[in-house]
Design an enzyme around this catalytic site. Structure first.
Site, PDB file in Angstrom:
ATOM      1  N   ASP A  36      -0.129   0.076  -5.316  1.00  0.00           N
ATOM      2  CA  ASP A  36      -1.247   0.648  -4.580  1.00  0.00           C
ATOM      3  C   ASP A  36      -2.483   0.570  -5.466  1.00  0.00           C
ATOM      4  O   ASP A  36      -2.380   0.622  -6.700  1.00  0.00           O
ATOM      5  CB  ASP A  36      -0.958   2.113  -4.210  1.00  0.00           C
ATOM      6  CG  ASP A  36      -1.869   2.617  -3.104  1.00  0.00           C
ATOM      7  OD1 ASP A  36      -1.447   2.609  -1.939  1.00  0.00           O
ATOM      8  OD2 ASP A  36      -3.014   3.008  -3.409  1.00  0.00           O
TER       9      ASP A  36
ATOM     10  N   GLY B 193       4.499   6.960  -1.579  1.00  0.00           N
ATOM     11  CA  GLY B 193       5.846   6.402  -1.521  1.00  0.00           C
ATOM     12  C   GLY B 193       6.751   6.882  -0.420  1.00  0.00           C
ATOM     13  O   GLY B 193       7.966   6.668  -0.482  1.00  0.00           O
ATOM     14  N   GLY B 194       6.211   7.485   0.632  1.00  0.00           N
ATOM     15  CA  GLY B 194       7.064   7.969   1.713  1.00  0.00           C
ATOM     16  C   GLY B 194       7.870   6.864   2.368  1.00  0.00           C
ATOM     17  O   GLY B 194       9.099   6.967   2.508  1.00  0.00           O
ATOM     18  N   LYS B 195       7.198   5.791   2.772  1.00  0.00           N
ATOM     19  CA  LYS B 195       7.912   4.671   3.392  1.00  0.00           C
ATOM     20  C   LYS B 195       8.734   3.901   2.359  1.00  0.00           C
ATOM     21  O   LYS B 195       9.790   3.355   2.688  1.00  0.00           O
ATOM     22  CB  LYS B 195       6.930   3.743   4.110  1.00  0.00           C
ATOM     23  CG  LYS B 195       6.301   4.355   5.361  1.00  0.00           C
ATOM     24  CD  LYS B 195       5.452   3.352   6.104  1.00  0.00           C
ATOM     25  CE  LYS B 195       4.824   3.974   7.357  1.00  0.00           C
ATOM     26  NZ  LYS B 195       3.854   5.036   7.023  1.00  0.00           N
TER      27      LYS B 195
ATOM     28  N   ASP C 158       1.111  -0.992   4.780  1.00  0.00           N
ATOM     29  CA  ASP C 158       0.821   0.286   5.435  1.00  0.00           C
ATOM     30  C   ASP C 158      -0.669   0.510   5.217  1.00  0.00           C
ATOM     31  O   ASP C 158      -1.093   1.208   4.310  1.00  0.00           O
ATOM     32  CB  ASP C 158       1.664   1.393   4.806  1.00  0.00           C
ATOM     33  CG  ASP C 158       1.595   2.689   5.583  1.00  0.00           C
ATOM     34  OD1 ASP C 158       0.988   2.699   6.669  1.00  0.00           O
ATOM     35  OD2 ASP C 158       2.133   3.698   5.108  1.00  0.00           O
TER      36      ASP C 158
ATOM     37  N   CYS D 243      -1.784   3.860  11.045  1.00  0.00           N
ATOM     38  CA  CYS D 243      -1.713   5.124  11.776  1.00  0.00           C
ATOM     39  C   CYS D 243      -3.016   5.263  12.560  1.00  0.00           C
ATOM     40  O   CYS D 243      -3.774   6.205  12.399  1.00  0.00           O
ATOM     41  CB  CYS D 243      -1.520   6.289  10.815  1.00  0.00           C
ATOM     42  SG  CYS D 243      -1.219   7.865  11.654  1.00  0.00           S
TER      43      CYS D 243
ATOM     44  N   CYS E 170       0.868  -1.190   0.000  1.00  0.00           N
ATOM     45  CA  CYS E 170       0.000   0.000   0.000  1.00  0.00           C
ATOM     46  C   CYS E 170       0.897   1.230   0.000  1.00  0.00           C
ATOM     47  O   CYS E 170       0.926   2.004   0.956  1.00  0.00           O
ATOM     48  CB  CYS E 170      -0.927  -0.001   1.210  1.00  0.00           C
ATOM     49  SG  CYS E 170      -1.938  -1.485   1.377  1.00  0.00           S
ATOM     50  N   ALA E 171       1.633   1.403  -1.081  1.00  0.00           N
ATOM     51  CA  ALA E 171       2.720   2.388  -1.112  1.00  0.00           C
ATOM     52  C   ALA E 171       2.235   3.823  -1.126  1.00  0.00           C
ATOM     53  O   ALA E 171       2.958   4.730  -0.702  1.00  0.00           O
ATOM     54  CB  ALA E 171       3.616   2.131  -2.328  1.00  0.00           C
TER      55      ALA E 171
END
Length: 417
Positions: free
Chosen positions: A258, A238-240, A303, A356, A234-235
């Site tokens: 994603d 693309g932060g992670k 994520d 989160c 679940c990109a």
């Protein structure tokens, strides 16, 4: 801008946010772009008023109503402790100030200033969420909710593919942006004050990326090593994914995918700026089946789409957009992602589930349900984990670690069924 014009602007922005069409920060930024006459001090004051309303919306709505004008009036009285005559002066109707107060609004202000408003909720959260928040935080509930109402700092992740934390801090200091190392993330910087990072050379050259310290720690706990095969399921933007590329030193392969192709499309320019060369964006298959990766991944990161309750300090408006039905729908999506990802993990590899969220229904309960039908997986922890594990995972929270609220669970595949 006059003080009255600032109040009128705050009412206008709250009206847009209340429609629920866009995140609050987008609405505030768009207002600033379309009102160039507003100086930086004006924009800061207006933004501060808007977010003060959003952070106390539950109390203010109970004390007055959900009408944006009433919410701002209530904030002026209860939040800024203004006297009735001061509020009336702001609502003069002159120039760009809002229209004069009605008789009902004068009565509301008198009630608010008298301190006689009764029946205010004990906690500024939706009623249906309170039992689960009590389950999540126990005796820390008051402290935890207060921390989730506190404005979040701006954290940056230093891109170690290009620089060091010390060099990035020096580059920012050279343009008047002071930072301090984040307390827990080894490549994080916390910005002092309010600054536009996107305009700096450090950002444009890919030395830094805005990223909450909790998100940085979640990416580190994936433990993606150079040479591994990693799937970021679940990109999003693309932060992670970019953080994983840095920890892998551009060695090995990261497959980033994603269901939202538009969001994934933002990854390519970020990859170029960061000099991340081991990421392969993948189109989400129509049938949702990644058969070519079955049993081949050292790490699969989920994520997961979630309620975002861990990010209320950044997006307080989301608190009042949540419904029980939406959370139930999210938990079904989370279960489906865990089930789909399981077959992709090789023996000895790890499935890393991240939200989160601070809600047990999205965290421990999802893992418990998954493990009931997947005896070949078990939770694993490390001495280097940034927090003490609780049950099946690691909890990062604003009141305990100064981060957004995150849940991270690593599940190692102990055998191939």
């Amino acid at each position: 801008m006059t003080p009255g014009a600032r109040v009128a602007a705050a009412i206008e922005i709250v009206e847009h946010i209340e429609r629920g069409e866009r995140p609050a920060d987008d609405v505030v930024r768009q207002w600033g772009r379309s009102h160039r006459f507003a100086g930086s001090k004006d924009r800061r004051a207006i933004s501060s008023q808007v977010y003060s309303v959003l952070r106390r919306r539950g109390f203010y709505a109970k004390a007055s109503s959900v009408e944006p004008r009433a919410l701002v009036i209530t904030d002026l009285v209860l939040g800024e402790c203004k006297a009735p005559q001061e509020v009336a002066a702001l609502f003069s109707g002159e120039g760009h100030a809002p229209p004069p107060l009605s008789n009902d609004e004068h009565s509301l202000i008198n009630t608010l200033t008298s301190g006689m408003q009764d029946g205010l909720p004990a906690y500024d959260v939706p009623d249906f969420l309170l039992p689960e928040l009590m389950e999540a935080f126990g005796d820390d509930l008051d402290t935890a909710l207060a921390a989730l109402d506190t404005p979040a700092p701006l954290d940056l992740r230093v891109n170690t593919l290009k620089t060091t934390r010390e060099e990035a801090a020096a580059a920012l200091a050279a343009v008047g942006i002071d930072t301090t190392p984040t307390p827990h993330a080894p490549t994080g910087l916390r910005v002092s004050g309010n600054h536009l990072i996107a305009g700096t050379i450090a950002f444009k050259e890919g030395m830094i990326e805005p990223m909450d310290e909790g998100s940085q720690l979640a990416a580190l706990m994936v433990d993606a090593q150079p040479g591994m095969q990693v799937l970021d399921l679940c990109a999003g933007g693309g932060g992670k994914t970019l953080a994983l590329a840095a920890t892998m030193q551009n060695k090995g392969q990261i497959y980033a995918t994603d269901t939202d192709a538009r969001r994934l499309g933002n990854l390519a320019p970020r990859m170029r700026r960061a000099d991340a060369r081991n990421i392969q964006p993948m189109k989400w298959p129509q049938d949702g089946n990644f058969s070519e990766l079955a049993g081949k991944c050292d790490r699969v990161l989920i994520d997961a789409p979630c309620s975002g309750t861990g990010a209320w300090r950044r997006h307080p408006e989301q608190k009042w957009r949540l419904t029980a039905e939406e959370i139930e729908k999210l938990t079904k999506t989370q279960d489906a992602l865990l089930k789909s990802a399981a077959d992709l993990v090789k023996s000895g590899g790890q499935l890393v589930y991240v939200t989160c969220s601070v809600l047990p229904s999205e965290n421990e309960q999802r893992i418990e349900d998954f493990l009931e039908s997947h005896a070949d997986f078990s939770p694993v922890f490390s001495a280097s984990d940034p927090a003490t594990p609780a049950n099946s995972g690691i909890h990062l929270t604003p009141h305990s670690y100064g981060t957004d609220g995150f849940f991270v669970c690593r599940l190692e595949r102990t055998s191939t069924p």
